[in-house]
Design a protein around this motif. Structure first.
Motif, PDB file in Angstrom:
ATOM      1  N   ILE B 299       0.841  -1.195   0.000  1.00  0.00           N
ATOM      2  CA  ILE B 299       0.000   0.000   0.000  1.00  0.00           C
ATOM      3  C   ILE B 299       0.874   1.242   0.000  1.00  0.00           C
ATOM      4  N   ARG B 311      -9.888   3.548  -3.445  1.00  0.00           N
ATOM      5  CA  ARG B 311     -10.401   4.426  -2.406  1.00  0.00           C
ATOM      6  C   ARG B 311     -10.798   3.544  -1.225  1.00  0.00           C
ATOM      7  N   ILE B 312     -10.234   3.811  -0.063  1.00  0.00           N
ATOM      8  CA  ILE B 312     -10.456   2.944   1.102  1.00  0.00           C
ATOM      9  C   ILE B 312     -11.896   3.064   1.584  1.00  0.00           C
ATOM     10  N   ARG B 315     -11.735  -0.129   7.166  1.00  0.00           N
ATOM     11  CA  ARG B 315     -10.502  -0.552   7.843  1.00  0.00           C
ATOM     12  C   ARG B 315     -10.935  -1.430   9.006  1.00  0.00           C
ATOM     13  N   VAL B 324      -7.784  -3.927   4.996  1.00  0.00           N
ATOM     14  CA  VAL B 324      -8.234  -2.723   4.309  1.00  0.00           C
ATOM     15  C   VAL B 324      -9.035  -3.131   3.082  1.00  0.00           C
ATOM     16  N   MET B 326     -10.861  -1.770  -0.318  1.00  0.00           N
ATOM     17  CA  MET B 326     -10.905  -0.550  -1.130  1.00  0.00           C
ATOM     18  C   MET B 326     -11.635  -0.769  -2.432  1.00  0.00           C
ATOM     19  N   HIS B 334      -8.989  -6.391  -1.285  1.00  0.00           N
ATOM     20  CA  HIS B 334      -8.571  -6.431   0.122  1.00  0.00           C
ATOM     21  C   HIS B 334      -7.059  -6.447   0.195  1.00  0.00           C
ATOM     22  N   LEU B 343      -2.002   4.276   6.108  1.00  0.00           N
ATOM     23  CA  LEU B 343      -3.391   4.599   5.796  1.00  0.00           C
ATOM     24  C   LEU B 343      -3.720   6.064   6.075  1.00  0.00           C
ATOM     25  N   ASP B 346      -7.308   8.632   2.103  1.00  0.00           N
ATOM     26  CA  ASP B 346      -8.339   7.691   1.695  1.00  0.00           C
ATOM     27  C   ASP B 346      -8.062   7.087   0.328  1.00  0.00           C
TER      28      ASP B 346
END
Lengths: 283, 364
Positions: B299, B311-312, B315, B324, B326, B334, B343, B346
């Motif tokens: 990441i 885009r997350i 969490r 995570v 996204m 994942h 993190l 976003d």
């Protein structure tokens, strides 16, 4: 909760079982004078049972009921095993069970009377035997004999033997049977070591449900015994008709004693293992 | 021992050659070949309906194949023989212990059937109970035992007759998690100590990975993949195998290029690369899938050629890491973040080394 239920059960049981039995035993030690009970106790009624040949009737009844029960057991075990473990389709299973109950739609007397036309001197069996030249004269002992009484008792008693055994075999987990085979048991050992011990509660229930009603059976001996095969049920009825209550009570008490002895014997054979089977059913 | 037995001793413990079992129109088992070497811990892995239980029942003799080329146990042809004539025993899913017998009677039942005398039976049964750490339980009733103890009684009973193959039908399924993990280790230790051939049936990829020498993954009555646990985990040969072995991210696409073992998969978000682990070499244009394990994704780095933005959306704190989730152009992905510093915003870029991703055919 459990205590209340238990007390309730014992109370109901006492009213409907203990009181009648106690009265029955009491009556058997009384005497009749001018259609009323005399005050003193006596064993005259028991003496009458042995003097009047009613003792022989008791023995004959026990013999017939015992033999019929044994034959039923021999027929019901393989049948129940087949129905419980051999039949895979639940449709077929339900159908066979339904067929077993069909005879109850007609009264016992109507079902029994039909045997007469099958077994009589000019009946189906004798006609066939004579037609094929197997016998010259009609066979006599087919009807109004102990043979016909046994035969007539077989069909009505079959469901009471088969159903408890069927249920108890059904409850045996298939995995247990497979485990026995897997460990090296041939079919006879699977039956003897696993199926029969686990089906024992059902087998004992079947024996009791079949044997006890047979002792009191009146219809079949009357219709197929033709007065030659006298059994207990009829004997007690006739005593009651002439208002001989003490002897009827003595005879009933005697049968009750025999049943109690039988019950204790069955408990000695299978008592401990039955408790174990019920414990084992808990997963 | 006469020579035929000696000859049999060199044979594999188990040979099931081209077995099929049809239930009406359903192929419960479809042309499956399974062999196990002596002393091997072989796991048959699959979902319910994959044919693994059918296979076990055919080996035990509780079911018979519709067709089979050969069925041998310890070198001995057992085709058509009933279970009691086969030198295999089974630990059943619900243990199959006889409720009307004591623990000892259960354990020595196999010896009793073989005509072994009472005192020798007792000695050997007590030794077997000691092997599974159940000393002094000989006279107990089955219903007095806990689930884990019943499991061990079933094991002791099955190993006592020294079978060529011990079959275990999801034996850990009914145990709670803590006990299951302990029993995994115990089973493997027991198997090593006895040198016995174990064929272990399970639907749990975790059990298969941690316990086995070799794993056979089944699907729809056929073998989807077979190999060592490492093979199955590291080199899944199909989309199904990858998904069953727990790959979190599967991106469908088509093969765009292939060179030096690395395939490029064309997806809606571009062409991404990974090691091709299909059995056959890929054809360009073939439907394929890119398998990305969450722990192999990095990441917030631009160091890799293969990467995309996401885009997350969630969490989830897992203790050792943060799961995570996204939203990306190829769906929900994942990844694992090891610290909160990864993190901070976003929108993040995630990337991977082509050698850490796998590309497999979509079918098969």
């Amino acid at each position: 909760m459990l205590r209340t239920t238990l007390i309730l059960f014992i109370a109901v049981w006492a009213v409907f079982v203990v009181v009648p039995v106690a009265l029955l035993v009491l009556w058997s030690f009384l005497e009749m004078k001018d259609y009323s009970f005399s005050s003193g106790l006596s064993t005259a009624a028991y003496a009458a049972v042995f003097d009047s040949g009613r003792y022989e009737v008791t023995l004959r009844t026990l013999r017939i009921a015992g033999l019929v029960t044994a034959i039923e057991l021999g027929l019901a075990l393989p049948f129940a095993l087949w129905l419980a473990k051999g039949v895979r389709s639940s449709m077929l299973k339900a159908m066979v069970l339904a067929l077993l109950t069909v005879p109850f739609f007609i009264s016992l007397a109507s079902r029994t009377i039909v045997w007469r036309s099958v077994l009589s001197r000019s009946g189906l069996v004798n006609t066939a035997l004579m037609h094929f030249g197997i016998v010259e004269q009609p066979v006599d002992w087919l009807l109004f004999s102990e043979f016909s009484v046994h035969l007539g008792l077989l069909a009505p008693s079959f469901p009471t033997m088969v159903l408890p055994i069927f249920l108890s075999i059904s409850l045996i987990d298939d995995e247990l049977i497979e485990a026995a085979r897997d460990l090296g048991a041939p079919p006879a050992k699977v039956l003897g070591d696993v199926i029969l011990p686990l089906a024992l509660p059902g087998i004992i229930a079947g024996i009791i449900f079949t044997f006890v009603p047979l002792l009191g059976e009146t219809v079949v001996p009357q219709l197929l015994g033709g007065g030659r095969v006298s059994m207990l049920g009829a004997s007690i009825s006739s005593l009651l008709q002439v208002l001989n209550y003490p002897v009827a009570a003595a005879l009933s008490t005697l049968v009750l004693g025999i049943l109690a002895a039988l019950f204790i014997a069955l408990r000695l054979i299978g008592g401990g293992s039955i408790a174990a089977v019920f414990e084992g059913m808990k997963r | 021992m006469p020579s035929p037995a000696d000859k049999a001793n060199d044979a594999p413990a188990l040979e099931v050659i081209r077995a099929s079992r049809h239930f009406g129109a359903v192929r419960g088992l479809d042309d499956v070949t399974v062999t196990a070497a002596r002393g091997e811990f072989l796991t048959i892995l699959g979902q319910s309906g994959s044919g693994k239980t059918t296979l076990l029942r055919i080996i035990a003799g509780l079911d018979h194949p519709t067709s089979v080329a050969a069925l041998r146990i310890g070198g001995k042809d057992v085709l058509g023989l009933p279970p009691n004539k086969r030198n295999v025993t089974t630990v059943f899913q619900h243990y199959g212990l006889f409720p009307h017998m004591s623990v000892g009677q259960n354990v020595e039942y196999g010896l009793k059937l073989r005509g072994v005398g009472a005192s020798e039976r007792r000695t050997r049964a007590e030794a077997a109970l000691a092997t599974v750490r159940l000393t002094d339980k000989y006279d107990r009733r089955i219903h007095q035992l806990s689930g884990g103890e019943r499991q061990r009684v079933a094991l002791a009973r099955s190993i006592l007759t020294e079978p060529d193959v011990l079959l275990l039908d999801e034996p850990l399924g009914a145990l709670d998690e803590r006990l299951r993990l302990d029993m995994q280790i115990e089973l493997v230790e027991l198997q090593r100590r006895l040198g016995m051939t174990f064929v272990f049936i399970t639907h749990s990829q975790e059990e298969a990975l941690t316990m086995s020498d070799r794993v056979i993954l089944m699907r729809g009555g056929r073998i989807a993949q077979e190999g060592t646990p490492r093979d199955l985990f590291e080199r899944p040969c199909s989309r199904f195998a990858g998904s069953f072995m727990g790959v979190e991210n599967i991106i469908d696409g088509t093969v765009a290029d292939f060179a030096n073992g690395i395939a490029g998969i064309a997806t809606p978000a571009g062409i991404f690369h990974g090691l091709w682990t299909g059995v056959e070499p890929p054809r360009v244009g073939q439907a394929a899938a890119l398998l990305l394990r969450a722990e192999k994704l990095r990441i917030g780095t631009t160091a890799f050629a293969d990467s995309f933005e996401g885009r997350i959306t969630a969490r989830i704190y897992k203790g050792k890491y943060i799961d995570v989730a996204m939203e990306t152009r190829v769906g929900v992905i994942h990844a694992r973040a090891w610290t909160d510093e990864d993190l901070t915003s976003d929108t993040v870029r995630i990337g991977w080394s082509a050698g850490d991703a796998r590309c497999v055919p979509a079918e098969g």
